[in-house]
Structure formats: C-alpha cells, structure tokens
Design a protein around this motif. Structure first.
Motif, PDB file in Angstrom:
ATOM      1  N   THR A  30      26.856  14.893 -23.152  1.00 57.28           N
ATOM      2  CA  THR A  30      27.023  15.628 -24.403  1.00 57.28           C
ATOM      3  C   THR A  30      26.352  16.981 -24.224  1.00 57.28           C
ATOM      4  N   ILE A  31      27.030  18.044 -24.613  1.00 51.32           N
ATOM      5  CA  ILE A  31      26.440  19.380 -24.569  1.00 51.32           C
ATOM      6  C   ILE A  31      26.457  19.947 -25.984  1.00 51.32           C
ATOM      7  N   ALA A  32      25.320  20.477 -26.412  1.00 45.63           N
ATOM      8  CA  ALA A  32      25.211  21.089 -27.739  1.00 45.63           C
ATOM      9  C   ALA A  32      24.517  22.433 -27.598  1.00 45.63           C
ATOM     10  N   LYS A  86      34.503  24.459 -20.652  1.00 50.56           N
ATOM     11  CA  LYS A  86      35.515  24.459 -19.592  1.00 50.56           C
ATOM     12  C   LYS A  86      35.037  23.619 -18.408  1.00 50.56           C
ATOM     13  N   TRP A  87      33.753  23.747 -18.059  1.00 48.85           N
ATOM     14  CA  TRP A  87      33.204  22.975 -16.937  1.00 48.85           C
ATOM     15  C   TRP A  87      33.265  21.478 -17.224  1.00 48.85           C
ATOM     16  N   SER A  88      32.912  21.097 -18.447  1.00 50.02           N
ATOM     17  CA  SER A  88      32.822  19.682 -18.785  1.00 50.02           C
ATOM     18  C   SER A  88      34.158  19.082 -19.202  1.00 50.02           C
ATOM     19  N   GLY A  89      35.104  19.943 -19.573  1.00 51.58           N
ATOM     20  CA  GLY A  89      36.385  19.440 -20.038  1.00 51.58           C
ATOM     21  C   GLY A  89      36.318  18.826 -21.419  1.00 51.58           C
ATOM     22  N   GLN A  90      35.304  19.181 -22.175  1.00 56.41           N
ATOM     23  CA  GLN A  90      35.176  18.644 -23.527  1.00 56.41           C
ATOM     24  C   GLN A  90      34.551  19.688 -24.442  1.00 56.41           C
ATOM     25  N   ARG A  91      34.712  19.465 -25.707  1.00 56.12           N
ATOM     26  CA  ARG A  91      34.204  20.416 -26.690  1.00 56.12           C
ATOM     27  C   ARG A  91      32.682  20.346 -26.773  1.00 56.12           C
ATOM     28  N   VAL A  92      32.050  21.498 -26.875  1.00 49.60           N
ATOM     29  CA  VAL A  92      30.596  21.570 -27.016  1.00 49.60           C
ATOM     30  C   VAL A  92      30.242  21.566 -28.502  1.00 49.60           C
ATOM     31  N   LYS A  93      29.265  20.754 -28.865  1.00 52.46           N
ATOM     32  CA  LYS A  93      28.819  20.697 -30.260  1.00 52.46           C
ATOM     33  C   LYS A  93      28.036  21.963 -30.604  1.00 52.46           C
ATOM     34  N   LEU A  94      28.239  22.494 -31.796  1.00 54.86           N
ATOM     35  CA  LEU A  94      27.499  23.656 -32.268  1.00 54.86           C
ATOM     36  C   LEU A  94      26.385  23.190 -33.196  1.00 54.86           C
ATOM     37  N   THR A 108      22.309  14.314 -22.300  1.00 50.38           N
ATOM     38  CA  THR A 108      22.552  15.245 -23.398  1.00 50.38           C
ATOM     39  C   THR A 108      21.834  16.549 -23.081  1.00 50.38           C
ATOM     40  N   ALA A 109      22.558  17.655 -23.103  1.00 54.28           N
ATOM     41  CA  ALA A 109      21.999  18.956 -22.749  1.00 54.28           C
ATOM     42  C   ALA A 109      22.078  19.898 -23.940  1.00 54.28           C
ATOM     43  N   LEU A 110      20.932  20.428 -24.344  1.00 58.41           N
ATOM     44  CA  LEU A 110      20.848  21.380 -25.446  1.00 58.41           C
ATOM     45  C   LEU A 110      20.692  22.788 -24.866  1.00 58.41           C
ATOM     46  N   SER A 111      21.680  23.637 -25.078  1.00 57.89           N
ATOM     47  CA  SER A 111      21.681  24.999 -24.520  1.00 57.89           C
ATOM     48  C   SER A 111      21.262  24.995 -23.058  1.00 57.89           C
ATOM     49  N   LEU A 169      16.414  24.773 -19.193  1.00 62.45           N
ATOM     50  CA  LEU A 169      16.311  24.247 -17.830  1.00 62.45           C
ATOM     51  C   LEU A 169      16.396  22.725 -17.845  1.00 62.45           C
ATOM     52  N   GLY A 170      15.729  22.106 -18.823  1.00 56.41           N
ATOM     53  CA  GLY A 170      15.799  20.648 -18.937  1.00 56.41           C
ATOM     54  C   GLY A 170      17.211  20.158 -19.185  1.00 56.41           C
ATOM     55  N   GLY A 171      18.017  20.946 -19.893  1.00 51.64           N
ATOM     56  CA  GLY A 171      19.417  20.587 -20.110  1.00 51.64           C
ATOM     57  C   GLY A 171      20.201  20.623 -18.813  1.00 51.64           C
ATOM     58  N   TYR A 172      19.927  21.644 -17.996  1.00 53.36           N
ATOM     59  CA  TYR A 172      20.580  21.704 -16.690  1.00 53.36           C
ATOM     60  C   TYR A 172      20.186  20.490 -15.853  1.00 53.36           C
ATOM     61  N   LEU A 173      18.890  20.133 -15.876  1.00 52.20           N
ATOM     62  CA  LEU A 173      18.436  18.992 -15.094  1.00 52.20           C
ATOM     63  C   LEU A 173      19.091  17.695 -15.573  1.00 52.20           C
ATOM     64  N   ALA A 174      19.291  17.568 -16.884  1.00 59.28           N
ATOM     65  CA  ALA A 174      19.979  16.388 -17.413  1.00 59.28           C
ATOM     66  C   ALA A 174      21.395  16.299 -16.853  1.00 59.28           C
TER      67      ALA A 174
END
Length: 258
Positions: free
Chosen positions: A204-206, A224-232, A106-109, A88-93
């Motif tokens: 940044t999304i991871a 797809k939403w962000s238009g960039q690669r998500v870090k694993l 930066t959003a983690l999961s 949820l905190g990632g969504y808020l970020a």
C-alpha cells in the motif's frame, strides 16, 4: 543486528520504520492505536536515534539498512512481519516487499520516486535542516518549539499542521536529527536510489496531500511503478502520523490485513 526499539500490543507483528534523521518516537501518535490489534515494533535505524551505527566498512545505503532490519527481525524471532515506513522508511518497506521477506508493506510518502531536480531539492532541504539542528543552542530550540510561529518555522516543511506537534516531540526530533551519525552518508546515497524491484508481497502506498519535501506529484510515478492507485492522505504533510493519527492508523491497519 541490535537496534533500539519500542514494542507494544499484541497480534500480528508490525515493524515501523522512520525516515532519515528521525527516530522511532515519530510513530508515537499512532503506536497505541495500532497496538490495540498489532504487535507494534518501532525501530531506530542504524546510525539514527539510539541505535548504533552500521559495522565498519558497511556503507549506509537503503540496501544495507534493509539488511539491518532483516537481521533485527531474525534476532527478535519475528518472521514475515508486516512493515510500514515513512519517507526513507517507506522506501525500505517497499524494498523488503520486493525481497519477499515481509507479509505486507505500507509506504507513506516513500523516497525514490523523484526526478533529478526533486532529489536535489530534497537533499538541500534536509542538509539545511540538519545544519540548523546541529547549530541551534538547546535553549533556543526549546523556545522555538514552545512558540507557535517558531514551531511553524521549524517543521512547516514537514507537517501540514505544526500546532499538532507537541513541543517536547519537536525538541526530541531536533536532537535526533542533529545527532544522527548515519545521516550524511545515507543522504548522499539517495543520489543512486531508484525504485525497488517489483514487490513480491502486497503493498500500500499513501501520500500526504500537502507534502512539501516529496511533493505529491511523485505519487503518480509511484502509482505507475506499483500498478495501483496511491491513497491520498488529505490534510497531511510529509509526516502524516503527526497531522492525522486516526487516518494513518486506519491506512496502516488496512494495509496490514484490516
């Protein structure tokens, strides 16, 4: 809005936002590492941890929680901070990035990139976890936290390596989950959550490689939403701060300007 928080370090401000049912202490594994180069402010969201609930008449939604974070920053005199969140905190970020009120996010999961069936699964798991936390006697919760198998049963869905979570941290997290006054209404609001508007700040999304609450296939939608690669985040579950503090610290520092 006044929120409970922990502040450490010096440098550019970095707000840390926990997920539903959690508390600021979930960031303890990375706080001191981050504080070496950031003014780290880990908060308890309204109705979670030690923070008071939202004012009467204000519904618990991601939008109102994001409003509360903005009000808190204004109260503290923190302008355009970096922000990082989990679940949820990632969504808020990401929501704050879409508003353009933060320097980076930066959003983690992050929540919000689920299918209908994945949302229902997430809500069911969280409701069951909440019920267990509220019904478990304190002495039994302590016994489970101390035993390796009990710890795995308690947090195996949330972390990839339950043995890396200290028993005291698990006990505190269980208490926070059971006592969160904002939990039920916030969880219900997930039904209407869609990805935020396009971001106006760098993001940044991871995603945890072994995330069992929000499976990593959701990272494809986030990409797809962000238009960039998500870090694993290799070797990590839904709460990567516990699984690999060094990796998460590196991702958060890189996401907030290196």
């Amino acid at each position: 809005m006044e929120l409970a928080f922990e502040r450490r370090g010096t440098g550019e401000p970095l707000i840390l936002v926990h997920g539903i049912g959690h508390h600021w202490q979930g960031w303890l594994p990375v706080m001191d590492r981050l504080a070496a180069s950031r003014d780290v402010i880990a908060i308890d969201l309204p109705g979670f941890g030690r923070s008071p609930g939202l004012p009467d008449g204000v519904p618990y939604t991601p939008e109102s929680l994001a409003d509360a974070i903005e009000s808190f920053c204004a109260l503290l005199g923190v302008r355009e901070p970096h922000v990082a969140g989990n679940s949820l905190g990632g969504y808020l970020a990401l929501e704050l990035a879409s508003r353009g009120t933060v320097r980076t996010a930066t959003a983690l999961s992050p929540a919000g990139f689920w299918s209908r069936s994945e949302l229902l699964y997430c809500q069911a798991v969280l409701r069951a976890s909440r019920k267990s936390a509220r019904s478990l006697p304190p002495e039994q919760a302590a016994e489970l936290a101390e035993h390796p198998i009990g710890r795995a049963l308690s947090v195996g869905l949330m972390v990839a390596h339950p043995s890396r979570m200290a028993p005291t941290a698990l006990i505190a997290a269980t208490q926070a989950l059971g006592s969160a006054s904002g939990f039920d209404e916030t969880l219900e609001s997930f039904t209407n959550v869609m990805p935020p508007a396009p971001p106006k700040a760098p993001i940044t999304i991871a995603w945890g490689e072994h995330d069992r609450l929000l499976p990593r296939r959701q990272a494809v939608r986030a990409a797809k939403w962000s238009g960039q690669r998500v870090k694993l985040l290799k070797g990590c579950g839904h709460l990567p701060m516990t699984d690999d503090p060094a990796l998460v610290t590196r991702v958060l520092l890189e996401g907030s300007g290196g």
